[in-house]
Design a protein around this motif. Sequence first.
Motif, PDB file in Angstrom:
ATOM      1  N   MET A   1       0.854  -1.204   0.000  1.00 44.91           N
ATOM      2  CA  MET A   1       0.000   0.000   0.000  1.00 44.91           C
ATOM      3  C   MET A   1       0.885   1.247   0.000  1.00 44.91           C
ATOM      4  O   MET A   1       1.777   1.390   0.843  1.00 44.91           O
ATOM      5  CB  MET A   1      -0.891   0.020   1.247  1.00 44.91           C
ATOM      6  N   THR A   2       0.657   2.125  -0.961  1.00 43.23           N
ATOM      7  CA  THR A   2       1.465   3.336  -1.075  1.00 43.23           C
ATOM      8  C   THR A   2       0.748   4.516  -0.422  1.00 43.23           C
ATOM      9  O   THR A   2      -0.477   4.594  -0.403  1.00 43.23           O
ATOM     10  CB  THR A   2       1.744   3.663  -2.545  1.00 43.23           C
ATOM     11  N   THR A   3       1.551   5.458   0.097  1.00 43.28           N
ATOM     12  CA  THR A   3       1.005   6.630   0.780  1.00 43.28           C
ATOM     13  C   THR A   3       1.698   7.885   0.258  1.00 43.28           C
ATOM     14  O   THR A   3       2.921   7.912   0.106  1.00 43.28           O
ATOM     15  CB  THR A   3       1.213   6.529   2.305  1.00 43.28           C
ATOM     16  N   ALA A   4       0.916   8.912   0.004  1.00 42.97           N
ATOM     17  CA  ALA A   4       1.441  10.213  -0.434  1.00 42.97           C
ATOM     18  C   ALA A   4       0.894  11.304   0.476  1.00 42.97           C
ATOM     19  O   ALA A   4      -0.258  11.245   0.917  1.00 42.97           O
ATOM     20  CB  ALA A   4       1.060  10.490  -1.883  1.00 42.97           C
ATOM     21  N   ILE A   5       1.723  12.277   0.752  1.00 42.89           N
ATOM     22  CA  ILE A   5       1.298  13.469   1.491  1.00 42.89           C
ATOM     23  C   ILE A   5       1.024  14.584   0.484  1.00 42.89           C
ATOM     24  O   ILE A   5       1.812  14.816  -0.432  1.00 42.89           O
ATOM     25  CB  ILE A   5       2.387  13.915   2.482  1.00 42.89           C
ATOM     26  N   VAL A   6      -0.097  15.255   0.649  1.00 48.00           N
ATOM     27  CA  VAL A   6      -0.389  16.468  -0.125  1.00 48.00           C
ATOM     28  C   VAL A   6      -0.218  17.644   0.823  1.00 48.00           C
ATOM     29  O   VAL A   6      -1.005  17.819   1.753  1.00 48.00           O
ATOM     30  CB  VAL A   6      -1.805  16.451  -0.721  1.00 48.00           C
ATOM     31  N   LEU A   7       0.820  18.424   0.613  1.00 48.83           N
ATOM     32  CA  LEU A   7       1.112  19.556   1.485  1.00 48.83           C
ATOM     33  C   LEU A   7       0.395  20.790   0.948  1.00 48.83           C
ATOM     34  O   LEU A   7       0.762  21.341  -0.088  1.00 48.83           O
ATOM     35  CB  LEU A   7       2.620  19.798   1.550  1.00 48.83           C
ATOM     36  N   PHE A   8      -0.636  21.217   1.659  1.00 48.18           N
ATOM     37  CA  PHE A   8      -1.391  22.402   1.271  1.00 48.18           C
ATOM     38  C   PHE A   8      -0.646  23.652   1.742  1.00 48.18           C
ATOM     39  O   PHE A   8      -0.052  23.675   2.804  1.00 48.18           O
ATOM     40  CB  PHE A   8      -2.791  22.387   1.889  1.00 48.18           C
ATOM     41  N   ASN A   9      -0.744  24.690   0.943  1.00 49.82           N
ATOM     42  CA  ASN A   9      -0.128  25.962   1.299  1.00 49.82           C
ATOM     43  C   ASN A   9      -1.021  27.091   0.816  1.00 49.82           C
ATOM     44  O   ASN A   9      -1.889  27.559   1.535  1.00 49.82           O
ATOM     45  CB  ASN A   9       1.284  26.060   0.717  1.00 49.82           C
ATOM     46  N   ARG A  10      -0.850  27.494  -0.445  1.00 49.94           N
ATOM     47  CA  ARG A  10      -1.694  28.531  -1.034  1.00 49.94           C
ATOM     48  C   ARG A  10      -2.668  27.905  -2.036  1.00 49.94           C
ATOM     49  O   ARG A  10      -2.925  28.451  -3.106  1.00 49.94           O
ATOM     50  CB  ARG A  10      -0.831  29.587  -1.720  1.00 49.94           C
ATOM     51  N   ASP A  11      -3.227  26.767  -1.669  1.00 48.59           N
ATOM     52  CA  ASP A  11      -4.126  26.025  -2.556  1.00 48.59           C
ATOM     53  C   ASP A  11      -5.185  25.319  -1.719  1.00 48.59           C
ATOM     54  O   ASP A  11      -5.350  24.104  -1.795  1.00 48.59           O
ATOM     55  CB  ASP A  11      -3.335  25.027  -3.402  1.00 48.59           C
ATOM     56  N   LEU A  12      -5.927  26.090  -0.929  1.00 53.08           N
ATOM     57  CA  LEU A  12      -6.846  25.523   0.060  1.00 53.08           C
ATOM     58  C   LEU A  12      -8.198  25.228  -0.581  1.00 53.08           C
ATOM     59  O   LEU A  12      -9.215  25.866  -0.293  1.00 53.08           O
ATOM     60  CB  LEU A  12      -6.982  26.474   1.251  1.00 53.08           C
ATOM     61  N   ARG A  13      -8.199  24.216  -1.461  1.00 57.64           N
ATOM     62  CA  ARG A  13      -9.411  23.841  -2.189  1.00 57.64           C
ATOM     63  C   ARG A  13      -9.300  22.373  -2.600  1.00 57.64           C
ATOM     64  O   ARG A  13      -8.230  21.761  -2.495  1.00 57.64           O
ATOM     65  CB  ARG A  13      -9.563  24.711  -3.448  1.00 57.64           C
ATOM     66  N   VAL A  14     -10.416  21.837  -3.091  1.00 58.26           N
ATOM     67  CA  VAL A  14     -10.402  20.481  -3.645  1.00 58.26           C
ATOM     68  C   VAL A  14     -10.671  20.489  -5.146  1.00 58.26           C
ATOM     69  O   VAL A  14     -10.337  19.527  -5.838  1.00 58.26           O
ATOM     70  CB  VAL A  14     -11.425  19.569  -2.926  1.00 58.26           C
ATOM     71  N   HIS A  15     -11.288  21.565  -5.677  1.00 62.90           N
ATOM     72  CA  HIS A  15     -11.509  21.674  -7.119  1.00 62.90           C
ATOM     73  C   HIS A  15     -10.221  22.117  -7.812  1.00 62.90           C
ATOM     74  O   HIS A  15      -9.527  23.010  -7.326  1.00 62.90           O
ATOM     75  CB  HIS A  15     -12.616  22.687  -7.419  1.00 62.90           C
ATOM     76  N   ASP A  16      -9.934  21.523  -8.956  1.00 64.75           N
ATOM     77  CA  ASP A  16      -8.765  21.869  -9.766  1.00 64.75           C
ATOM     78  C   ASP A  16      -7.506  21.985  -8.900  1.00 64.75           C
ATOM     79  O   ASP A  16      -6.863  23.035  -8.855  1.00 64.75           O
ATOM     80  CB  ASP A  16      -9.004  23.164 -10.547  1.00 64.75           C
ATOM     81  N   HIS A  17      -7.177  20.893  -8.254  1.00 69.38           N
ATOM     82  CA  HIS A  17      -5.997  20.845  -7.386  1.00 69.38           C
ATOM     83  C   HIS A  17      -5.063  19.769  -7.933  1.00 69.38           C
ATOM     84  O   HIS A  17      -5.190  18.579  -7.594  1.00 69.38           O
ATOM     85  CB  HIS A  17      -6.415  20.524  -5.950  1.00 69.38           C
TER      86      HIS A  17
END
Length: 422
Positions: A1-17
């Motif tokens: 099972m693979t795991t990735a971190i998505v580090l949010f910064n100036r992109d606080l959304r779920v659309h078009d990310h």
Amino acid sequence: MTTAIVLFNRDLRVHDHPALSAACEQADHVVPLFVLDPAVPSGARAGFLAECLADLRGSLRERGGDLVVRQGDVVRETMKVAAETGAETICAGADVSSLARRREERFEKERIAFRRFPGVTVVPPDALRPSGGGDHYRVFTPYWRAWTRHGRRPVLPPPDRISLPSGLAAGRLPDHERRGGPRGGETAARERAKLWLRRELDGYGDGHDDLAGDRTSRLSPYLRFGCLSPLELAGRAARGADFVRQLCWRDFHHQVTYAFPEINRENYRRRERHWRHDRHALDAWRAGMTGLPIVDAGMRQLLAEGWMHNRARLIVASYLVRCLGLDWRDGAGHFFHHLLDGDVANNSGNWQWVAGTGNDTRPNRAFNPLRQARRYDPAGEYVRRYVPELADVPDGHVHEPWRLPALPAGYPARLDESLGGA
């Protein structure tokens, strides 16, 4: 099972990310992460940011995930989460400031894959190069032509499902008292964008300089925090060329900052001007107590709302550097602290443009505050809205300099039509 971190910064959304979409496509588990760094002051944006994060957490939970929140140094805290979850990859939106670039360099030295994705601008800041050579465009008009011809990536839908590793504590969201103004978050951003585009976009070209009419979009705080995708917004606003041009200006300053990360500290044009140092004059400007009504109205709007009309920003900035002769960095610092939309690229780029140290092809350009006031606030409605002391002054006199008894005799200097500038 693979795991990735998505580090949010100036992109606080779920659309078009793009970073979130790639992680969800390529990994079995995804850790959406935001790190509150106490070393990075948020100024008046703290409450707005807290609402953005709460809204983002809600959107992620609707898709089976969560927003993991940590506090401390961004790189160290992210690596702790990576060790805890066994993550093999960190996905993050690419940014342009010197702080962001140093952070990316630190991640690249860690023993984990670090992947950058677009999303802060319509066109990535390193995508366009002048045909005559150079690493970026120094003048807006040729950049605008290249920008309009450049191909764009597709707008991405939000992920259907986000699978968070089990046993990972989500952490507490920041708790800040709301100070008024717009509600933060992607939900509010998309609601405002939908209404404004339908009702006001077609009149933007004629009305965006009307100070009292307040017909600008007020979407800039949402763009600053990435609650709206600038790419999606540009596509939805395509029929409004004047508005799209403003989005291009935003991209322009980002590509300048990508090439010149010291833009918030050093003159883009290396020649240094001789600046006055007058603490009393600077404090009066900051407080909206200069005695010049149009300047005081703009500065008080900033303090009251965390926002200022675009035309007023030009007027008050030109007054500080051209009339008072004070350093643009003092003005930029005050704006950065108070503006909900304050970011390094646009704030510093625009201040340097006004000061003649940046990308303006006419570095001696000045704005006459009296002429500007009479042109863009002819009835004085904007001034009266934010300077109630002048509520009963007749229209013909509302823009005249007014005496403040608390200030020393002779200050402010009387301004008249002999002052140069548009």
